[in-house]
Design a protein around this motif. Structure first.
Motif, PDB file in Angstrom:
ATOM      1  N   LYS A  36       0.780  -1.166  -0.149  1.00 48.61           N
ATOM      2  CA  LYS A  36       0.000   0.008  -0.030  1.00 48.61           C
ATOM      3  C   LYS A  36       0.883   1.358   0.033  1.00 48.61           C
ATOM      4  N   TYR A  38       3.842   1.530  -1.241  1.00 52.43           N
ATOM      5  CA  TYR A  38       4.631   1.525  -2.450  1.00 52.43           C
ATOM      6  C   TYR A  38       3.651   2.228  -3.403  1.00 52.43           C
ATOM      7  N   ARG A  39       2.469   1.672  -3.584  1.00 55.13           N
ATOM      8  CA  ARG A  39       1.382   2.316  -4.483  1.00 55.13           C
ATOM      9  C   ARG A  39       0.993   3.867  -4.234  1.00 55.13           C
ATOM     10  N   GLN A  40       1.056   4.266  -2.955  1.00 58.23           N
ATOM     11  CA  GLN A  40       0.834   5.690  -2.669  1.00 58.23           C
ATOM     12  C   GLN A  40       2.221   6.442  -3.118  1.00 58.23           C
ATOM     13  N   MET A  43       1.696   6.743  -6.949  1.00 58.51           N
ATOM     14  CA  MET A  43       0.670   7.735  -7.088  1.00 58.51           C
ATOM     15  C   MET A  43       1.515   9.325  -7.068  1.00 58.51           C
TER      16      MET A  43
END
Length: 65
Positions: A36, A38-40, A43
């Motif tokens: 999560k 890393y996803r942020q 983004m």
């Protein structure tokens, strides 16, 4: 890692507090959290690129050959 920037005392405290909190996570929780996070990060990078392109006026105008 480049150490030309210094973190504030508040930032250092925040990092230490975060480190203490993640110590209690299970391996599965930690792995889920990292995905999560890393996803942020991805983004955030995408948003920065978009905003910079808008600010600098690149990529928004038609290309002429």
């Amino acid at each position: 890692m480049d150490h030309t920037f210094q973190l504030s005392m508040e930032q250092e405290f925040s990092i230490r507090s975060f480190a203490d909190q993640v110590q209690s996570l299970s391996q599965e929780e930690a792995q889920d959290f990292l995905v999560k996070l890393y996803r942020q990060m991805v983004m955030k990078e995408t948003m920065y690129k978009h905003f910079l392109a808008q600010e600098w006026g690149i990529g928004s105008q038609p290309k002429f050959s």
